[in-house]
Design a protein around this motif. Structure first.
Motif, mmCIF file in Angstrom:
data_model
loop_
_atom_site.group_PDB
_atom_site.id
_atom_site.type_symbol
_atom_site.label_atom_id
_atom_site.label_comp_id
_atom_site.label_asym_id
_atom_site.label_seq_id
_atom_site.Cartn_x
_atom_site.Cartn_y
_atom_site.Cartn_z
ATOM 1 N N ALA A 76 -41.298 -26.340 63.199
ATOM 2 C CA ALA A 76 -40.564 -27.608 62.922
ATOM 3 C C ALA A 76 -39.684 -27.814 64.218
ATOM 4 N N VAL A 77 -38.878 -26.821 64.479
ATOM 5 C CA VAL A 77 -37.886 -27.106 65.570
ATOM 6 C C VAL A 77 -38.611 -27.053 66.872
ATOM 7 N N LYS A 78 -39.470 -26.295 67.192
ATOM 8 C CA LYS A 78 -40.204 -26.334 68.551
ATOM 9 C C LYS A 78 -40.907 -27.685 68.773
ATOM 10 N N ALA A 79 -41.213 -28.375 67.695
ATOM 11 C CA ALA A 79 -42.164 -29.634 67.761
ATOM 12 C C ALA A 79 -41.158 -30.867 68.022
ATOM 13 N N THR A 80 -39.894 -30.824 68.126
ATOM 14 C CA THR A 80 -38.868 -31.709 68.479
ATOM 15 C C THR A 80 -39.122 -31.600 70.191
ATOM 16 N N ASN A 81 -39.509 -30.671 70.936
ATOM 17 C CA ASN A 81 -39.600 -30.620 72.291
ATOM 18 C C ASN A 81 -38.110 -30.905 73.108
ATOM 19 N N GLY A 86 -35.950 -23.370 74.164
ATOM 20 C CA GLY A 86 -36.412 -21.990 74.113
ATOM 21 C C GLY A 86 -37.033 -21.606 72.884
ATOM 22 N N ASP A 87 -36.762 -20.391 72.656
ATOM 23 C CA ASP A 87 -37.316 -19.682 71.188
ATOM 24 C C ASP A 87 -36.226 -19.806 70.374
ATOM 25 N N PRO A 88 -36.102 -20.571 69.359
ATOM 26 C CA PRO A 88 -35.115 -20.527 68.423
ATOM 27 C C PRO A 88 -35.145 -19.396 67.463
ATOM 28 N N VAL A 89 -34.089 -18.840 66.882
ATOM 29 C CA VAL A 89 -34.003 -17.720 66.127
ATOM 30 C C VAL A 89 -33.912 -18.149 64.739
ATOM 31 N N VAL A 90 -34.814 -17.999 63.942
ATOM 32 C CA VAL A 90 -34.853 -18.190 62.443
ATOM 33 C C VAL A 90 -34.718 -17.031 61.681
ATOM 34 N N ARG A 114 -31.824 -31.237 63.909
ATOM 35 C CA ARG A 114 -31.095 -31.309 62.640
ATOM 36 C C ARG A 114 -31.918 -31.993 61.900
ATOM 37 N N ALA A 115 -32.677 -33.130 62.214
ATOM 38 C CA ALA A 115 -33.601 -33.990 61.454
ATOM 39 C C ALA A 115 -34.768 -33.314 61.165
ATOM 40 N N ALA A 116 -35.316 -32.598 61.971
ATOM 41 C CA ALA A 116 -36.609 -31.673 61.628
ATOM 42 C C ALA A 116 -36.252 -30.622 60.634
ATOM 43 N N ILE A 117 -35.192 -30.101 60.673
ATOM 44 C CA ILE A 117 -34.734 -29.029 59.796
ATOM 45 C C ILE A 117 -34.670 -29.642 58.337
ATOM 46 N N ALA A 118 -34.047 -30.852 58.445
ATOM 47 C CA ALA A 118 -33.838 -31.690 57.203
ATOM 48 C C ALA A 118 -35.215 -31.949 56.569
ATOM 49 N N GLN A 119 -36.101 -32.580 57.206
ATOM 50 C CA GLN A 119 -37.157 -32.787 56.725
ATOM 51 C C GLN A 119 -38.292 -31.524 56.346
#
Length: 400
Positions: A76-81, A86-90, A114-119
């Motif tokens: 979801a975070v990568k989809a925000t472009n 880079g590569d997010p650490v989850v 932030r919006a992508a994470i909330a969705q």
């Protein structure tokens, strides 16, 4: 008394002994291998610096954690472009929270992530917390951590020098501490745990623990080597080895007692919580306490003995001790010669008719103790057969 306590008492009295110092080449080889592996992991993989050191943005949201939570939020975070994402650490925190860390982003990109994470979490954007840490601030924290370590080691060197009045003791202790730090950092590089301020606190804590154990051993070494150059019974290495044997059981007991609660914290922080300061702190403590106990028993005393044995006085002492031991070994293996002319009973027969001589201590003054004096009693003469013959009274005293 327990079996370990009995062994400890015998070690303290010197009834049994293990040659810790004499096998220092083996311990040095083991330590060099461990340090080499740590450095290899450090340069090959590097440290996973936390966001506090490298800067970035951290998001946290409440969500029911499942097996696919990490992959879902990462996609979801990568989809925000976002630019320079880079590569997010989850990572997951427990069973009801997720944490996402990214590189430093612009304000617009922070809002999109932030919006992508909330969705993905099924909550409102204002329910997703975020904190931004600049890269320059992270560099400042890293530099301060390094300076704190350098100042700590310098002060340790001065304190040990002042306490033992021996710079070689300070050198041995500092080398042992650097050995502990390198191996602990190498374990972090190989395992991949994040290096956070809690990690720095843990490293400084284990340095203090290792130093305390080393000072106890060195204090016993000083006690055993006081005035050692005035005798020829044992070398400096022998006295240092005796000190290690006298304190090794105490080191084992304190190390095991310290590792049990730290190990429990490590399990809780890794398995139950998944991340956080407890995991970072407990790993540094667990590895550091174990390596610190090893260095205080096997490395620091051996280094001190190796440094001291190079002094001219200690080399002269070693030569005297070796000469005395060689003389003792030679005397023990030499047979005692028999007396010349001795018979089966070890005594020579006195000639017939001779006056018996006794070794007595006369009570009168002027006569040296142990001087042979002639006895006034008549000696029974021996016949041809060697049998004693009866003595006759003088003719004038017969019949009276």
């Amino acid at each position: 008394m327990s079996k370990l306590g009995t062994i400890g008492a015998k070690l303290h009295r010197g009834e049994i002994s293990y040659d810790f110092v004499g096998k220092r080449k083996l311990w040095f080889t083991v330590s060099l291998v461990l340090v080499a592996i740590s450095l290899l992991g450090l340069f090959a993989r590097g440290l996973a610096l936390g966001i506090e050191f490298k800067g970035g943005v951290e998001y946290q949201a409440n969500v029911k954690v499942t097996d696919s939570t990490v992959d879902d939020f990462s996609n979801a975070v990568k989809a925000t472009n976002a630019e320079d994402l880079g590569d997010p650490v989850v990572t997951t925190i427990g069973t009801d929270k997720v944490r996402v860390q990214t590189r430093p982003l612009s304000q617009d990109d922070i809002t999109k992530v932030r919006a992508a994470i909330a969705q993905e979490a099924g909550v409102q954007p204002n329910q997703v917390s975020n904190s931004q840490i600049g890269a320059s601030w992270g560099d400042q924290i890293a530099n301060k951590a390094i300076w704190a370590l350098v100042v700590f080691l310098f002060l340790v060197f001065l304190v040990i020098w002042a306490y033992f009045r021996e710079p070689k003791a300070s050198m041995a202790a500092i080398i042992a501490l650097v050995h502990d730090v390198l191996i602990t950092i190498g374990v972090y590089a190989l395992v991949g745990f994040d290096v956070t301020p809690a990690t720095v606190i843990g490293v400084l804590t284990i340095l203090g623990y290792s130093l305390y154990d080393t000072v106890v051993v060195f204090d016993k070494v000083r006690e055993n080597t006081r005035g050692i150059t005035g005798s020829n019974r044992q070398t400096y290495s022998d006295a240092a080895n005796l000190a290690v044997n006298q304190t090794v059981v105490r080191s084992i007991n304190t190390t095991l007692i310290a590792l049990m609660p730290v190990g429990s914290i490590l399990v809780v922080g890794t398995v139950v919580l998944g991340t956080g300061p407890l995991k970072d702190l407990s790993l540094a403590l667990f590895v550091g306490i174990a390596i610190g106990a090893y260095s205080s028993v096997f490395i620091a005393p051996a280094l001190l003995a190796a440094f001291k044995e190079r002094e001219p006085g200690m080399q002269a002492l070693r030569r005297r001790v070796m000469a005395r031991r060689a003389q003792t070994a030679g005397s023990a293996g030499t047979p005692v010669p028999a007396l010349a002319g001795a018979g089966a009973t070890g005594a020579t027969a006195a000639p017939a008719g001779a006056t018996r001589v006794q070794d007595v201590r006369p009570k009168s003054k002027g006569v040296t103790a142990g001087t042979p004096v002639a006895s006034n009693r008549p000696v029974k003469s021996t016949g041809a057969a060697g049998r004693p013959q009866p003595t006759r009274k003088p003719r004038s005293k017969r019949g009276k």
